[in-house]
Motif scaffolding. Structure first.
Motif, mmCIF file in Angstrom:
data_model
loop_
_atom_site.group_PDB
_atom_site.id
_atom_site.type_symbol
_atom_site.label_atom_id
_atom_site.label_comp_id
_atom_site.label_asym_id
_atom_site.label_seq_id
_atom_site.Cartn_x
_atom_site.Cartn_y
_atom_site.Cartn_z
ATOM 1 N N ALA A 202 0.691 -1.014 -0.189
ATOM 2 C CA ALA A 202 -0.378 0.239 -0.171
ATOM 3 C C ALA A 202 1.020 1.251 -0.101
ATOM 4 O O ALA A 202 1.845 1.332 0.545
ATOM 5 C CB ALA A 202 -0.713 -0.024 1.477
ATOM 6 N N PHE A 203 0.929 1.763 -0.508
ATOM 7 C CA PHE A 203 0.856 3.116 -0.688
ATOM 8 C C PHE A 203 1.372 3.962 0.529
ATOM 9 O O PHE A 203 0.842 4.148 1.771
ATOM 10 C CB PHE A 203 0.237 5.173 -1.267
ATOM 11 C CG PHE A 203 0.670 5.547 -1.815
ATOM 12 C CD1 PHE A 203 1.409 5.314 -3.182
ATOM 13 C CD2 PHE A 203 1.539 6.840 -1.143
ATOM 14 C CE1 PHE A 203 1.490 6.399 -4.008
ATOM 15 C CE2 PHE A 203 2.192 8.220 -1.942
ATOM 16 C CZ PHE A 203 2.413 7.115 -3.523
ATOM 17 N N ILE A 204 2.305 4.729 1.103
ATOM 18 C CA ILE A 204 3.061 4.487 2.507
ATOM 19 C C ILE A 204 3.214 4.019 3.001
ATOM 20 O O ILE A 204 4.539 3.512 4.385
ATOM 21 C CB ILE A 204 1.822 5.469 3.161
ATOM 22 C CG1 ILE A 204 1.353 7.316 2.537
ATOM 23 C CG2 ILE A 204 2.443 6.427 5.094
ATOM 24 C CD1 ILE A 204 0.380 7.891 3.389
ATOM 25 N N LEU A 205 2.723 2.714 3.826
ATOM 26 C CA LEU A 205 2.418 1.414 4.098
ATOM 27 C C LEU A 205 3.789 0.797 3.828
ATOM 28 O O LEU A 205 4.847 -0.140 4.475
ATOM 29 C CB LEU A 205 1.794 0.195 4.230
ATOM 30 C CG LEU A 205 1.632 -0.641 4.665
ATOM 31 C CD1 LEU A 205 2.002 -0.398 6.147
ATOM 32 C CD2 LEU A 205 0.706 -1.482 4.503
ATOM 33 N N GLY A 206 4.185 0.603 1.871
ATOM 34 C CA GLY A 206 5.506 -0.232 1.954
ATOM 35 C C GLY A 206 4.751 -1.527 1.035
ATOM 36 O O GLY A 206 3.327 -1.496 0.581
ATOM 37 N N ASN A 207 5.955 -2.626 1.124
ATOM 38 C CA ASN A 207 5.570 -3.612 0.408
ATOM 39 C C ASN A 207 5.849 -5.467 0.497
ATOM 40 O O ASN A 207 7.394 -4.936 1.867
ATOM 41 C CB ASN A 207 5.761 -3.510 -0.647
ATOM 42 C CG ASN A 207 6.959 -3.789 -1.339
ATOM 43 O OD1 ASN A 207 7.050 -5.757 -1.002
ATOM 44 N ND2 ASN A 207 8.108 -2.916 -1.185
ATOM 45 N N ALA A 208 4.966 -6.043 1.060
ATOM 46 C CA ALA A 208 5.755 -6.833 1.607
ATOM 47 C C ALA A 208 5.761 -8.470 0.295
ATOM 48 O O ALA A 208 5.421 -9.680 1.277
ATOM 49 C CB ALA A 208 4.697 -7.685 2.361
ATOM 50 N N PHE A 209 6.409 -8.105 -1.114
ATOM 51 C CA PHE A 209 6.139 -9.148 -1.542
ATOM 52 C C PHE A 209 7.599 -9.389 -1.149
ATOM 53 O O PHE A 209 7.540 -11.041 -1.620
ATOM 54 C CB PHE A 209 6.176 -8.400 -2.810
ATOM 55 C CG PHE A 209 4.936 -7.992 -4.046
ATOM 56 C CD1 PHE A 209 4.073 -8.249 -3.841
ATOM 57 C CD2 PHE A 209 4.480 -6.459 -3.597
ATOM 58 C CE1 PHE A 209 2.686 -8.323 -4.740
ATOM 59 C CE2 PHE A 209 2.804 -5.785 -4.253
ATOM 60 C CZ PHE A 209 2.728 -7.303 -4.895
ATOM 61 N N GLY A 210 8.321 -9.101 -0.976
ATOM 62 C CA GLY A 210 10.306 -9.893 -1.264
ATOM 63 C C GLY A 210 10.048 -11.002 0.129
ATOM 64 O O GLY A 210 10.508 -11.942 -0.042
ATOM 65 N N GLU A 211 9.539 -10.248 0.907
ATOM 66 C CA GLU A 211 9.097 -11.310 2.269
ATOM 67 C C GLU A 211 8.081 -11.001 3.602
ATOM 68 O O GLU A 211 8.148 -10.101 4.062
ATOM 69 C CB GLU A 211 10.727 -10.712 3.661
ATOM 70 C CG GLU A 211 10.632 -11.518 4.185
ATOM 71 C CD GLU A 211 11.762 -11.716 5.878
ATOM 72 O OE1 GLU A 211 11.838 -12.220 6.733
ATOM 73 O OE2 GLU A 211 12.908 -10.618 5.027
ATOM 74 N N PRO A 212 7.365 -12.016 3.185
ATOM 75 C CA PRO A 212 5.855 -12.036 4.048
ATOM 76 C C PRO A 212 5.599 -11.371 5.595
ATOM 77 O O PRO A 212 6.148 -12.055 5.414
ATOM 78 C CB PRO A 212 5.253 -12.982 3.853
ATOM 79 C CG PRO A 212 5.455 -13.690 2.473
ATOM 80 C CD PRO A 212 6.775 -12.777 2.497
ATOM 81 N N GLY A 213 5.308 -10.999 6.009
ATOM 82 C CA GLY A 213 5.634 -10.372 7.121
ATOM 83 C C GLY A 213 6.397 -9.460 7.705
ATOM 84 O O GLY A 213 6.672 -8.913 8.904
ATOM 85 N N ARG A 214 7.061 -9.024 7.350
ATOM 86 C CA ARG A 214 8.039 -7.940 6.961
ATOM 87 C C ARG A 214 7.823 -7.036 5.394
ATOM 88 O O ARG A 214 7.974 -7.100 4.232
ATOM 89 C CB ARG A 214 9.713 -8.236 6.835
ATOM 90 C CG ARG A 214 10.541 -7.564 7.243
ATOM 91 C CD ARG A 214 11.686 -8.371 6.876
ATOM 92 N NE ARG A 214 13.284 -7.065 7.259
ATOM 93 C CZ ARG A 214 13.510 -6.863 6.451
ATOM 94 N NH1 ARG A 214 12.932 -6.826 4.747
ATOM 95 N NH2 ARG A 214 13.886 -5.548 6.290
#
Length: 331
Positions: A202-214
């Motif tokens: 999400a925008f501002i939140l960031g992404n967890a595509f590389g490592e779920p949960g992080r």
């Protein structure tokens, strides 16, 4: 008690190019969220802008906005995190100052910078980092529209017979598909066949595509290089080729948060048939949730924007927005 009908915003001037209407509600039915964390933005060809501030429509005029240029967007603040509504409002406010963009690379670069700036803005707030989806269509005059998408709100193309999503949800199932752990049918069942509120970016939140949960700070653009072959025609940042006779809907996930989303969405072409303008189409979409809600509808905020092309710029007369192979039924 029936929910009050939405205050539909439709007094926009896109000349002979587009008919646009937008609306947002805290919810539908007797059980509703305590506040509306969604938002929307319309900037018309005369620089007249409309968005939500403190959950109410706000109108303003943007000085120096070039004639004929437009911008439309929907946003869904992260309800499970602190300051979801404030995150969506902060992004909309920043979009009012974003210069008009004429290319996909320029639009993406400016929004990535804005993402990092807003991360810093919210860095000192207590609790989890807020976030918001953003599905935005830039409307340069005399040129095809530009798409920028992050999160799990969607852009739909609705024709006389079918409704097709033109965006890929940023959810754990998409991450699994990108890693080759689920196939097209499994992805479709998880993303379009049931309600799954988790999000991978999400925008501002960031992404967890590389490592779920992080969470990683940057946004990850989904492109033909990292999407599976059956989704690679739907990158997040691209030129849109609108189809003659179709209607385009930008909406937050409250509209399909039910037991069988694909079945509900498949009824939209019939629902909109006979409506002659964007305002009427939007009234029907909101009215359907109030009068005939789908089974298992979850309480959620509801925001939708109808974009109805009127003139040839950005339209393809002989091509559809999706290849034939991508229009197959997923049952």
């Amino acid at each position: 008690m029936p929910t009050a009908p939405p205050a539909i915003q439709a007094e926009f001037d896109f000349g002979a190019m587009y008919d646009v209407a937008a609306a947002s509600l805290r919810g539908s039915g007797p059980v509703q969220r305590p506040e509306n964390q969604d938002n929307f933005l319309v900037v018309d060809g005369q620089g007249h802008a409309c968005h939500l501030l403190d959950q109410l429509p706000r109108h303003c005029r943007l000085p120096g906005w070039p004639a004929g240029h437009g911008r439309v967007a929907v946003l869904d603040g992260m309800g499970g995190h602190g300051h979801g509504r404030e995150a969506a409002e902060a992004l909309v406010t920043s979009l009012l100052t974003l210069p008009p963009c004429h290319g996909v690379a320029d639009l993406g670069r400016r929004l990535d910078v804005l993402h990092a700036e807003l991360q810093r803005h919210f860095a000192h707030d207590p609790g989890a980092r807020p976030g918001t989806t953003l599905t935005l269509v830039e409307l340069p005059p005399g040129a095809p529209p530009l798409l920028y998408h992050v999160g799990d709100s969607r852009l739909y193309e609705i024709g006389p017979e079918h409704a097709h999503s033109l965006t890929v949800d940023h959810v754990p199932a998409t991450a699994e598909a990108m890693a080759g752990r689920i196939d097209e049918r499994g992805w479709w069942r998880q993303v379009h066949g049931r309600h799954a509120p988790q999000i991978a970016q999400a925008f501002i939140l960031g992404n967890a595509f590389g490592e779920p949960g992080r969470l990683s700070d940057p946004l990850l653009a989904l492109t033909p290089l990292n999407l599976p072959s059956w989704l690679c025609h739907l990158p997040d940042r691209r030129v849109l080729r609108l189809r003659q006779g179709a209607v385009y809907l930008l909406a937050t996930d409250g509209f399909w948060s039910c037991a069988a989303p694909d079945r509900f969405v498949s009824g939209w072409p019939a629902l909109l048939q006979g409506a002659t303008d964007a305002r009427g189409m939007l009234a029907r979409l909101f009215g359907s949730l109030e009068q005939a809600p789908p089974p298992g509808l979850h309480p959620d905020n509801l925001t939708a924007l109808v974009l109805r092309p009127l003139a040839p710029a950005g339209l393809e007369a002989d091509e559809t927005a999706l290849p034939d192979g991508a229009r197959s039924e997923h049952s």
